[in-house]
Design an enzyme around this catalytic site. Structure first.
Site, PDB file in Angstrom:
ATOM      1  CG  HIS A   1      -8.906   3.950   0.460  1.00 33.25           C
ATOM      2  ND1 HIS A   1      -8.381   4.070  -0.816  1.00 33.25           N
ATOM      3  CD2 HIS A   1      -8.476   2.754   0.924  1.00 33.25           C
ATOM      4  CE1 HIS A   1      -7.647   2.998  -1.093  1.00 33.25           C
ATOM      5  NE2 HIS A   1      -7.699   2.172  -0.052  1.00 33.25           N
TER       6      HIS A   1
ATOM      7  CB  SER B   1      -7.542  -0.952  -0.966  1.00 32.14           C
ATOM      8  OG  SER B   1      -6.341  -0.242  -0.789  1.00 32.14           O
TER       9      SER B   1
ATOM     10  CG  ASP C   1      -8.253   6.679  -2.890  1.00 33.59           C
ATOM     11  OD1 ASP C   1      -9.074   5.767  -3.037  1.00 33.59           O
ATOM     12  OD2 ASP C   1      -7.228   6.576  -2.189  1.00 33.59           O
TER      13      ASP C   1
END
Length: 413
Positions: A354, A191, A287
């Site tokens: 994610h 991330s 995503d």
């Protein structure tokens, strides 16, 4: 632009997913996966180490507290190899959101967990992490809100934007802990930490002798400069706020800022073309963070037409899937030139997810996602140790039956 304190909660939740905390609820939302197995791990719990030398360098969290990391020492054949993982967890792009953030573990070591369990690529168990289990593995905590790039302050609000100094202080401390003599080193993150791994990759390479094998892995770090469903560029507005507020520009790779504006160079897609260090891009083509907060944020969807699609990919209609497939094509185009280099690797699957490297069920388990019959851990290992092909891109949804899709049950945050 939406509420960034609210967004910080979403990002903290998604970071919890990356650590394998499922199911999870904050009273309004529950996360589940359509996979059969959970993300449970038997990995070690590792204590937090505060970097005592950081204060003298001005390397402090948003609230002025000391930064820190969790270090689990390697052994045997891995005792001289180092994996440095940069924690993710969103950003703050204005004073209000940064003040909110400094009261949490994302802005203050006073609120950080004293121990973290190492799972996925961080696990110390060979059956969970076959290639890196016995390396020195480090989780550098994230408390600056600017992907370890800021170098400023806001005295009136008591905010310190010292991400670049935190990065340097952590690396300096780890070098003194033995990383200076590493035979092999891998910089990773997911991330906002995945974006950090790209932004700092060549800098990390430059800290080691030329004969040290140094590479970088970015998981879910490809935040694209995309147009949302209302025709606006939400991520550009956000990143522009970060760069201006935190004075991040001078910390961004000069290979990018010499040819583009600073905000553009906060986007990993614009750094990749000139990156010199071997790098692996691990990302989903759909995503869920970007779907939730960048492609279809509340501000772009006042009538809530995307609400069901955002909560459950199976509820997306044909027009919505067409829009998401356009995003998938952007993702593939963003890595097209990069993936042509023999030194780089890619694994882009068509999952609604994610962060997949730090979750045990997606990194390496019996039913983990696969491309070319390779699990993510196997593809990354093949790339790092140069054991063969490491370039995998998926066909469009719904062709991949190995995905662990994220489903959000209940009212969205």
């Amino acid at each position: 632009m939406g509420s960034w304190p609210l967004l910080a909660l979403v990002l903290g939740f998604l970071a919890g997913i990356a650590r394998g905390s499922e199911p999870w609820s904050n009273g309004t939302q529950v996360y589940s996966t359509n996979a059969n197995s959970g993300s449970g791990s038997n990995g070690a719990f590792v204590a937090l180490t505060l970097i005592q030398s950081a204060a003298a360098k001005g390397a402090v969290c948003l609230d002025g507290s000391l930064p820190g990391y969790h270090l689990h020492r390697g052994s045997g054949s891995g005792s001289n190899n180092w994996l440095v993982n940069l924690e993710g967890g969103g950003w703050c792009n204005d004073v209000k959101s940064c003040v909110f953030r400094k009261g949490s573990r994302r802005g203050s070591s006073n609120h950080m967990e004293r121990q973290l369990q190492f799972t996925g690529i961080m696990s110390n168990r060979p059956e969970e992490n076959p290639d890196f289990y016995n390396w020195n593995r480090v989780k550098v905590r994230y408390c600056d809100g600017g992907s370890f790039t800021g170098d400023g302050a806001d005295a009136a609000s008591g905010l310190y934007f010292r991400g670049q100094r935190i990065w340097q202080a952590a690396i300096d401390d780890l070098m003194a802990q033995g990383m200076r003599s590493a035979s092999q080193a891998l910089l990773s993150g997911c991330s906002a930490g995945g974006a950090s791994a790209i932004l700092h990759c060549d800098e990390f390479r430059g800290m080691f002798p030329s004969n040290t094998r140094v590479k970088c892995l970015a998981d879910a770090g490809m935040f694209l400069d995309s147009v949302d469903i209302a025709g606006r560029r939400e991520m550009r507005d956000v990143f522009n706020g970060i760069v201006r507020l935190q004075a991040s520009g001078r910390s961004l790779p000069r290979s990018c800022t010499s040819r583009m504006d600073k905000t553009s160079c906060f986007f990993p897609q614009n750094v990749l073309p000139n990156i010199q260090t071997p790098t692996f891009i691990l990302n989903t083509a759909y995503d869920v963070w970007q779907l939730q907060e960048s492609l279809a944020p509340r501000t772009a969807d006042p009538r809530g037409l995307w609400q069901s699609c955002k909560q459950n990919y199976a509820s997306c209609n044909s027009n919505q899937l067409q829009f998401l497939n356009g995003f998938r094509n952007e993702m593939l185009n963003a890595v097209k030139g990069f993936s042509g280099s023999g030194q780089n690797g890619v694994f882009i699957n068509s999952c609604f997810a994610h962060c997949q490297s730090e979750r045990q069920d997606t990194w390496y388990s019996s039913n983990s996602p696969r491309l070319g019959n390779k699990r993510i851990a196997e593809a990354v290992g093949d790339w790092f140790f140069e054991r063969g092909n490491a370039k995998y891109t998926d066909c469009a949804y719904p062709c991949d039956g190995t995905c662990h899709h994220l489903v959000f049950k209940g009212r969205h945050l």
